[in-house]
Scaffold this motif. Structure first.
Motif, PDB file in Angstrom:
ATOM      1  N   VAL A 679     -15.588 -41.864 -50.901  1.00 49.51           N
ATOM      2  CA  VAL A 679     -15.498 -40.436 -51.688  1.00 49.51           C
ATOM      3  C   VAL A 679     -14.360 -39.726 -51.188  1.00 49.51           C
ATOM      4  O   VAL A 679     -14.158 -39.336 -49.652  1.00 49.51           O
ATOM      5  CB  VAL A 679     -16.669 -39.680 -51.369  1.00 49.51           C
ATOM      6  N   ASN A 680     -13.294 -39.554 -52.056  1.00 45.94           N
ATOM      7  CA  ASN A 680     -12.193 -38.789 -51.200  1.00 45.94           C
ATOM      8  C   ASN A 680     -11.926 -37.422 -52.426  1.00 45.94           C
ATOM      9  O   ASN A 680     -10.698 -37.103 -52.467  1.00 45.94           O
ATOM     10  CB  ASN A 680     -10.921 -39.572 -51.358  1.00 45.94           C
ATOM     11  N   THR A 681     -12.673 -37.331 -53.495  1.00 48.15           N
ATOM     12  CA  THR A 681     -12.378 -36.161 -54.377  1.00 48.15           C
ATOM     13  C   THR A 681     -13.902 -35.461 -54.612  1.00 48.15           C
ATOM     14  O   THR A 681     -14.819 -36.298 -54.511  1.00 48.15           O
ATOM     15  CB  THR A 681     -12.023 -36.815 -55.512  1.00 48.15           C
ATOM     16  N   LEU A 682     -13.809 -34.063 -54.324  1.00 50.95           N
ATOM     17  CA  LEU A 682     -15.042 -33.289 -54.679  1.00 50.95           C
ATOM     18  C   LEU A 682     -14.699 -32.334 -55.635  1.00 50.95           C
ATOM     19  O   LEU A 682     -13.704 -31.734 -55.699  1.00 50.95           O
ATOM     20  CB  LEU A 682     -15.484 -32.590 -53.464  1.00 50.95           C
ATOM     21  N   LEU A 683     -15.760 -32.116 -56.829  1.00 54.39           N
ATOM     22  CA  LEU A 683     -15.771 -31.323 -57.792  1.00 54.39           C
ATOM     23  C   LEU A 683     -16.844 -30.254 -57.428  1.00 54.39           C
ATOM     24  O   LEU A 683     -18.105 -30.583 -57.300  1.00 54.39           O
ATOM     25  CB  LEU A 683     -16.036 -31.824 -59.261  1.00 54.39           C
ATOM     26  N   VAL A 684     -16.361 -29.032 -57.224  1.00 53.19           N
ATOM     27  CA  VAL A 684     -17.278 -28.053 -56.954  1.00 53.19           C
ATOM     28  C   VAL A 684     -17.447 -26.807 -57.797  1.00 53.19           C
ATOM     29  O   VAL A 684     -16.454 -26.375 -58.485  1.00 53.19           O
ATOM     30  CB  VAL A 684     -16.968 -27.312 -55.371  1.00 53.19           C
ATOM     31  N   LYS A 685     -18.490 -26.261 -57.876  1.00 56.16           N
ATOM     32  CA  LYS A 685     -18.948 -25.316 -58.903  1.00 56.16           C
ATOM     33  C   LYS A 685     -19.590 -23.889 -58.004  1.00 56.16           C
ATOM     34  O   LYS A 685     -20.549 -24.525 -57.273  1.00 56.16           O
ATOM     35  CB  LYS A 685     -19.752 -25.528 -60.183  1.00 56.16           C
ATOM     36  N   GLY A 686     -19.381 -22.880 -58.140  1.00 56.00           N
ATOM     37  CA  GLY A 686     -19.781 -21.851 -57.284  1.00 56.00           C
ATOM     38  C   GLY A 686     -18.974 -20.703 -57.093  1.00 56.00           C
ATOM     39  O   GLY A 686     -17.587 -20.671 -57.265  1.00 56.00           O
ATOM     40  N   ASP A 687     -19.478 -19.528 -56.644  1.00 59.42           N
ATOM     41  CA  ASP A 687     -18.685 -18.360 -56.258  1.00 59.42           C
ATOM     42  C   ASP A 687     -18.491 -18.532 -54.744  1.00 59.42           C
ATOM     43  O   ASP A 687     -19.029 -17.861 -53.922  1.00 59.42           O
ATOM     44  CB  ASP A 687     -19.423 -17.158 -56.675  1.00 59.42           C
ATOM     45  N   VAL A 688     -17.287 -19.392 -54.398  1.00 58.52           N
ATOM     46  CA  VAL A 688     -16.893 -19.523 -53.228  1.00 58.52           C
ATOM     47  C   VAL A 688     -15.413 -19.574 -52.969  1.00 58.52           C
ATOM     48  O   VAL A 688     -14.820 -19.802 -53.985  1.00 58.52           O
ATOM     49  CB  VAL A 688     -17.581 -20.844 -52.371  1.00 58.52           C
ATOM     50  N   ALA A 689     -14.884 -18.885 -51.867  1.00 55.72           N
ATOM     51  CA  ALA A 689     -13.490 -18.743 -51.874  1.00 55.72           C
ATOM     52  C   ALA A 689     -12.815 -20.413 -51.642  1.00 55.72           C
ATOM     53  O   ALA A 689     -13.411 -20.796 -50.719  1.00 55.72           O
ATOM     54  CB  ALA A 689     -13.135 -18.005 -50.463  1.00 55.72           C
ATOM     55  N   PRO A 690     -11.687 -20.624 -52.065  1.00 52.19           N
ATOM     56  CA  PRO A 690     -11.311 -22.171 -52.017  1.00 52.19           C
ATOM     57  C   PRO A 690     -10.805 -22.223 -50.218  1.00 52.19           C
ATOM     58  O   PRO A 690     -10.868 -23.175 -49.893  1.00 52.19           O
ATOM     59  CB  PRO A 690     -10.005 -21.839 -52.776  1.00 52.19           C
ATOM     60  N   GLU A 691     -10.319 -21.145 -49.700  1.00 54.99           N
ATOM     61  CA  GLU A 691      -9.893 -21.131 -48.182  1.00 54.99           C
ATOM     62  C   GLU A 691     -11.253 -21.555 -47.508  1.00 54.99           C
ATOM     63  O   GLU A 691     -11.015 -22.107 -46.509  1.00 54.99           O
ATOM     64  CB  GLU A 691      -9.426 -19.732 -47.772  1.00 54.99           C
ATOM     65  N   ALA A 692     -12.581 -21.068 -47.703  1.00 52.48           N
ATOM     66  CA  ALA A 692     -13.498 -21.716 -47.018  1.00 52.48           C
ATOM     67  C   ALA A 692     -13.745 -23.001 -47.066  1.00 52.48           C
ATOM     68  O   ALA A 692     -14.057 -23.894 -46.046  1.00 52.48           O
ATOM     69  CB  ALA A 692     -14.803 -20.686 -47.584  1.00 52.48           C
ATOM     70  N   LEU A 693     -13.588 -23.570 -48.132  1.00 55.04           N
ATOM     71  CA  LEU A 693     -13.514 -24.926 -48.567  1.00 55.04           C
ATOM     72  C   LEU A 693     -12.577 -25.708 -47.618  1.00 55.04           C
ATOM     73  O   LEU A 693     -12.862 -26.875 -47.218  1.00 55.04           O
ATOM     74  CB  LEU A 693     -13.758 -25.448 -49.819  1.00 55.04           C
ATOM     75  N   ALA A 694     -11.263 -25.107 -47.689  1.00 57.80           N
ATOM     76  CA  ALA A 694     -10.134 -25.791 -47.320  1.00 57.80           C
ATOM     77  C   ALA A 694     -10.429 -26.128 -45.668  1.00 57.80           C
ATOM     78  O   ALA A 694     -10.276 -26.826 -44.964  1.00 57.80           O
ATOM     79  CB  ALA A 694      -8.902 -25.068 -47.354  1.00 57.80           C
TER      80      ALA A 694
END
Length: 860
Positions: A679-694
């Motif tokens: 896995v090298n790509t994730l598709l995310v849905k939700g109310d979350v800041a992109p910075e937190a995922l980064a």
């Protein structure tokens, strides 16, 4: 006549005329300034965002013999002094001080079999741009012995990246060449003082190691360019190696202007021609730049923006002039008795017409200056239209006042009867009106068939067709709207109530002058609705483009595999609702050199993640089957080399896949076909800041649909179009409401006399209000319906003439599906103003005595 006395007597009317004229001049002068300023900002951002090798002008020449060599920096500077005068006038304000370089290319390291290349490079401003982190700066060259011959030995510095990837260390000596040899000794390691400096865009080979895989080869080639000193130029010759000299002339984006794009494009072409004609000891020059393509792309987007702007601004100017003419008509009507008396007492026609023009100039003249001065505060260059527009408003207002006064009082003691039948239109007038309608329809048809002209600049055909369509619709409406009212009159005549019959009869028997509000209202509504429809279309397509770019609310892509533990932490992050894993890569098709982009993903889960989004995914492939791009259709079964050899059956064709591919060769596979998904790509849905995922995926790049949408909307050119459309929509809606009010006021005297006569016969105040509404509302409602229909139909009628993809993420804006909010609000606003005006008129008329009203009517 005494102008000051007349001005005091008609101060209210002059104040209204002043406000209308000032607003018109502010809009027609300020909006072009603002839009041109936005165009300039867009061009400057486009040039600043483009790589330096594309935006800058680079003059290149090659040395092939000792007589063509440049041996010291002074020779480079002298050559630059000769090149600068060749710059055409359009380029000179744009070109700033640059730098010079000398570089060899494809210089192999002896004995590496063509796998390692170490080139020699000199920069005129290396002392300012690099810092030494190990060893020292290179010094003068010397000589050494190799295979029984004396060869030059260059002291060089290498970048830190070359030390790690190519094992080049301080103190190391390498021999270059396969026949004509030279040696290099690494004496220092450098790095860029400011890697973000645009000048490094021309010298990326000095900052980074380049890895190339030759066609049909499994191994990579490694290329790096080392740095030599000024003294090293004395031993650098093009006799035995590929040596290129470059003079970089950077383009100063802050000095660019959208108005001079065509001149700059012509200047670049002329500079290229002049350089090829230069005969020097260094051989012919050539111009290396991507500036023409950058300017061409910008000019294409600018042409569309200017077309839309000219369409709506021309409509705004026409409507503003119409409202001003309506205000001037109100003023001349108020002056009618005074001017008639002056004419009867021996006043000349010139004096009477001059009085009307002078009194109009009292209001319009200062208003034009005030509006023009306020527009000067709007940031942006002053285009000719910014000065011509206010002057045209002044000439039109004063000229109409003089012409109308002269026509009305060309004979002394003129009399006009209010009970006479309106004159029938002449055959010539009907012929002209029919010709206008036919030409408008033919123009719309031809525009859809032929599209835009291939010639550069604005297509006049595109500007004339909407004007012709609007004029044709206004003529048809003004000519035809009394006929359905006459049918209603016949129906009302059968009833017992007198008010509906009287009101509809007056509306149906409106004089030719009653068509003036139609000629104002219809363009105002048509252009405002057109602007609202275009804005809605751009907004919806921008949103669609942002989803097409990202493919999910948030997408995370990584050049390496994302660990399962990281994926679990993302799923456990507060606000995350759904995570879909995917793998992307480039795969081999069959056993030849054909390749394609591949995406392995659970399409069913992805479809659930995109529930409610404006993008649609194809039906998920079943079993081990695949979806392919149109270029791969008809293959039957594909042999895919990805981790291992996999055979998949082609199930269907997908034109594009959101966030993944919009063209070219690609295929979509189920995750189950992979032996071990990485896995090298994730598709995310939700109310979350992109910075937190980064922070959870340091190696990944995080993109969000909201950021993509903001990037599209923040473009200055797009912002200019959206802002201008919004301002014009609001201004035209305001002018439409003003036209309704003025049409009530213009006919107030005649209406007051009629109501006063009817009140002597027992007409109540309530009936008077209903009578006024029935007289005014039909014209407003019929014109509103026609204007709304025309505004909704203009985008489809113009067809290929409006390409707004440059402002919508490169997606075509089409299938305009406007909501009912804007049309309903405009129609409701007009109807409400008409109703309120009827009530206000009746209330004001009630304060007047019946004797005053009747005597005023008798005098006319």
């Amino acid at each position: 006549m005494r102008i000051a006395l007349l001005a005091r007597a008609h101060a209210g009317t002059l104040a209204v005329l002043f406000a209308l004229s000032a607003l018109a001049c502010l809009l027609v002068s300020g909006l072009p300034r603002a839009t041109q300023g936005a165009y300039d900002r867009a061009l400057r951002e486009a040039l600043s965002a483009a790589p330096a090798v594309q935006a800058d002008l680079t003059v290149a020449g090659e040395s092939r013999s000792p007589r063509e060599d440049l041996r010291d920096p002074a020779a480079f500077a002298e050559r630059e002094r000769r090149l600068r005068p060749l710059l055409p006038a359009a380029l000179r304000p744009l070109v700033a001080a640059g730098h010079m370089s000398a570089k060899t290319s494809r210089t192999p390291v002896t004995g590496t079999g063509g796998q390692t290349y170490v080139n020699l490079g000199w920069l005129s401003d290396a002392g300012r741009r690099v810092e030494w982190v190990a060893g020292r700066a290179p010094g003068a060259p010397s000589t050494t012995r190799f295979r029984g011959q004396t060869i030059p030995l260059f002291e060089v510095g290498v970048v830190e990246e070359a030390v790690r990837q190519m094992d080049l260390r301080v103190g190391q000596t390498r021999t270059l060449g396969e026949s004509d040899f030279a040696a290099v000794r690494v004496v220092g390691v450098f790095r860029a003082k400011d890697p973000s400096d645009r000048a490094w865009g021309h010298d990326q080979d000095l900052l980074h190691v380049t890895k190339l895989q030759p066609p049909g080869e499994l191994d990579f080639e490694f290329h790096t360019t080392t740095l030599i000193s000024d003294a090293g130029l004395a031993a650098l010759s093009g006799e035995a190696r590929n040596l290129t000299y470059r003079w970089v002339l950077p383009v100063n984006a802050r000095a660019a202007s959208a108005m001079s794009v065509s001149e700059v494009e012509a200047g670049v072409a002329e500079l290229g021609r002049l350089l090829t004609l230069q005969a020097t000891s260094a051989g012919p020059y050539r111009l290396e730049t991507g500036l023409p393509k950058l300017l061409g792309d910008f000019a294409a987007a600018l042409t569309t923006a200017q077309t839309v702007m000219y369409l709506v601004l021309a409509g705004l100017l026409a409507v503003a002039l119409g409202v001003i003419v309506l205000g001037v008509r109100l003023l001349t009507d108020r002056l009618d008795q005074a001017l008639a008396l002056a004419r009867a007492r021996g006043g000349s026609l010139r004096q009477v017409a001059g009085t009307g023009a002078a009194l109009t100039a009292v209001a319009v003249g200062p208003a034009v200056l005030a509006g023009w001065a306020l527009a000067g505060l709007v940031p942006g260059p002053a285009l000719p239209v910014a000065h011509l527009g206010p002057a045209f408003v002044l000439v039109a207002g004063v000229g109409f006042a003089a012409a109308r006064t002269a026509l009305a009082h060309r004979a002394p003691l003129h009399e006009r009867r209010g009970d006479g039948a309106a004159a029938r239109p002449s055959a010539r007038r009907i012929t002209v009106e029919v010709l206008v309608v036919v030409l408008a329809l033919a123009g719309a048809y031809l525009l859809r068939q032929r599209g835009l002209s291939a010639a550069a600049g604005l297509d006049p055909f595109l500007l004339l067709v909407p004007i012709a369509l609007t004029l044709a619709a206004a003529l048809v409406t003004a000519r035809c709207y009394p006929y359905p009212l006459r049918l209603l009159v016949r129906v009302a005549a059968r009833g017992r109530a007198a008010v509906p019959f009287l009101g509809l009869t007056r509306a149906a028997r409106a004089r030719a002058a009653g068509g003036l509000p139609v000629l104002i209202l219809l363009p105002a509504l048509a252009v405002s609705v057109f602007a609202a429809v275009i804005a809605d279309g751009i907004d919806g397509t921008q949103r669609l483009a942002s989803w097409q770019q990202v493919g999910a609310p948030i997408r995370i892509t990584s050049p390496i595999e994302i660990p399962a533990a990281t994926i679990d932490r993302i799923r456990a992050t507060p606000g995350v609702e759904q995570v879909v894993t995917a793998q992307t890569g480039r795969v081999q098709l069959g056993y030849a050199s054909e390749s394609a982009e591949a995406l392995a993903v659970d399409v069913a889960q992805w479809r659930r993640l995109l529930d409610g989004a404006p993008v649609a995914l194809p039906e998920p492939p079943r079993g081990g089957s695949a979806l392919v791009s149109p270029e791969l259709r008809g293959r039957g079964t594909l042999d895919v080399g990805w981790q291992s050899r996999v055979k998949v059956r082609v199930q269907g064709v997908a034109e594009s896949v959101p966030g993944f591919a919009r063209g070219g060769k690609f295929l979509v596979l189920p995750m189950t076909v992979l032996t071990r998904p990485a896995v090298n790509t994730l598709l995310v849905k939700g109310d979350v800041a992109p910075e937190a995922l980064a922070r959870l995926v340091p190696s990944g790049a995080v993109e969000s649909q909201e950021r993509a949408l903001a990037a599209i909307r923040d473009d200055p050119l797009t912002g200019a179009v959206r802002t201008t459309l919004a301002v014009v929509t609001a201004a035209l809606a305001f002018y439409a409401l003003v036209a309704v009010v003025l049409s009530l006021v213009v006919g107030a005297a005649d209406r007051a006399r009629t109501v006063s006569f009817l009140r002597t016969l027992g007409l109540s105040d309530r009936q008077a209000r209903r009578l006024t509404m029935l007289e005014v509302l039909p014209m407003v409602l019929v014109t509103a319906a026609a204007g709304l229909a025309l505004g909704l139909g203009l985008p489809a009628a113009l067809g290929p003439g409006i390409d707004l993809s440059a402002y919508a993420g490169d997606l075509p804006v089409g299938g305009y599906d406007p909501g009912l909010l804007t049309p309903a609000a405009l129609a409701a606003g007009l109807a409400m103003v008409a109703v309120l005006g009827a009530y206000a008129h009746t209330a004001l008329n009630r304060r007047r005595g019946l004797g005053d009203a009747l005597r005023a009517g008798d005098l006319s």
